[in-house]
Design an enzyme around this catalytic site. Sequence first.
Site, PDB file in Angstrom:
ATOM      1  N   LYS A 182       0.788  -1.088  -0.056  1.00 41.94           N
ATOM      2  CA  LYS A 182      -0.117  -0.136  -0.111  1.00 41.94           C
ATOM      3  C   LYS A 182       1.065   1.331   0.044  1.00 41.94           C
ATOM      4  O   LYS A 182       1.398   1.621   1.036  1.00 41.94           O
ATOM      5  CB  LYS A 182      -1.071   0.008   0.974  1.00 41.94           C
ATOM      6  N   GLU A 257       9.560   1.020  10.837  1.00 43.54           N
ATOM      7  CA  GLU A 257      10.490   1.914  10.638  1.00 43.54           C
ATOM      8  C   GLU A 257       9.959   3.211  10.529  1.00 43.54           C
ATOM      9  O   GLU A 257       9.320   3.701   9.980  1.00 43.54           O
ATOM     10  CB  GLU A 257      11.210   1.799   9.282  1.00 43.54           C
ATOM     11  N   CYS A 291      14.416   9.689   6.830  1.00 50.20           N
ATOM     12  CA  CYS A 291      14.347   9.492   8.156  1.00 50.20           C
ATOM     13  C   CYS A 291      15.461   9.670   8.923  1.00 50.20           C
ATOM     14  O   CYS A 291      15.517  10.138  10.234  1.00 50.20           O
ATOM     15  CB  CYS A 291      13.864   8.202   8.073  1.00 50.20           C
ATOM     16  N   GLU A 389      11.022  16.085  14.250  1.00 46.97           N
ATOM     17  CA  GLU A 389      11.314  15.673  12.968  1.00 46.97           C
ATOM     18  C   GLU A 389      10.851  16.990  12.130  1.00 46.97           C
ATOM     19  O   GLU A 389       9.608  17.467  12.168  1.00 46.97           O
ATOM     20  CB  GLU A 389      10.769  14.400  12.721  1.00 46.97           C
TER      21      GLU A 389
END
Length: 496
Positions: A182, A257, A291, A389
Amino acid sequence: MTTTAPETLTEYQLFIDGRFVPSSDGSTYESEDPYTCASWARIADGTTADVDRAVDAARRALSGEWGRMPGKERARLMRRLADIVERESGALADVETRDNGKPFRDANAQVAYVADWLRYFAGHADKIEGRAFSDAHPNFFAYTVRQPVGVVGAILPWNAPLILLAFKLAPALAAGCTFVAKPSEFTPASALALAACVEEAGFPPGVFNVVAGSSRAVGAHLVAHHGVDKVAFTGSTATGIAVAQAALGHLAAVTLELGGKSPQLVFADADLDQATNGLIAGVFAASGQFCTAGSRILVHRDVHDELAQRLRSRAEQIRIGDPRDPEIDLGPISTGPQYARVAELLNSAAAEGAGVPKSGGVAPEVGRYFVRPTVLTDVTLSMQVMREEIFGPVVGLIPFDTEDEAVAMANDTPYGLAAGIWTRDVRRSHRVADRLQAGTVWVNAYRTNSPGVPFGGMKASGLGRENGQEALDSYLETKSVWIELADESRDPFRIG
Ligand code: NAD
């Protein structure tokens, strides 16, 4: 999303049970090119019924030809797929650039990684072995066999769609699993373009399926589906927690993750030329949308000012613009919401007193979603921009005086994905690497990856590992088989 003349749009259908198909209700949605801010592709808009179809197909494939296929045959198909991906690399990279805004030269390198990952794990497909226990118990022989965990549901983010798919698909195929991907609603096209390569490679129907969908309900349905045995997720920490809860609701295995807020530690003895180059790679490549982006630079006070000056002047040379232009280093931020988020964090940094250079900040004159590489000074660890982040080309520098202080600041975050150490002192590099709470530590380097080296996060950055033997293990179940060797009957009421 913006709409252009329908005839200019490239069409993508879902890939289910070895065929390209429309969505079950015939609906479509448009995917935006973040450079032009216009729609460039029309995507079949998958539904929960399409997820059901894909999972059913994946289950059938497990008990069909694929389930019986020896490892060396799986490996052969995987190598054929790698060859096709390599042949189509230009076209695949172009799709990635259009959907995500990643500069073509970076997208091209990432497509090459997809072939590398497939070949590396193809090498494992016929080497999946159990163990034998001749002395586990008197009169018994026992052994283990390793079997595919089953149907994998893979949920993908928008920032590096193809390579993050390959991180999951390559070990899953090697293990003998089947797969339902997906992709992110923002970048669905490259997974569907890869499906054409899978079809040409000749994998049996149902081994690889892609259900794109504009609604987050599609992913939610996949991870909660009782026909899914393992969920492999890459995305934000908040979504990852929801995904893990849904997967555990039916006891599916999970790897996550997630996000990061990675520190880069620059000691006074570092080679500042090398460090400047590595720090730039570690936070500005891909417009900071990866990331492991090292968005917290912790630098020894003695070299703080010099490093800040070097980074700012190097940042000013970075060329931003059309990601298809080979001379360009940075493209746009990939999505409208992400652009808004980076702009908001830049505003919060200024409001909290950070030094924002005139050469940094948003760049509407280049394009709607552009942000210039920005090196913030006068920041503290408590500022929002240094805690959350960013996922944009923004970095802040904080001085330290001692190694202990540097390590304490580096670990002062809920995340634990990656870290960088810049020093010429080999003893210090090992000492500090040992103390950092991060799944990956680079020394005098940043943003390198290999299919054989485990990758993943500690703390709020994830669960489990991708890549390497650890990844393969996460797509396998271990079964123990016991064989009685003695002829006589046992006491049925005493454990034997
Ligand atoms: P996101 O969490 O918003 O979405 C990720 C995916 O999850 C999308 O496909 C989305 O449709 C799907 N999703 C949303 N809600 C869901 C639900 N309830 N159930 C199942 N699926 C659902 O993340 P994003 O914005 O696409 O990606 C950016 C994030 O990914 C950043 O936080 C980044 O750090 C992280 N990331 C981590 C790694 C890593 O390897 N650690 C790599 C790349 C990106």
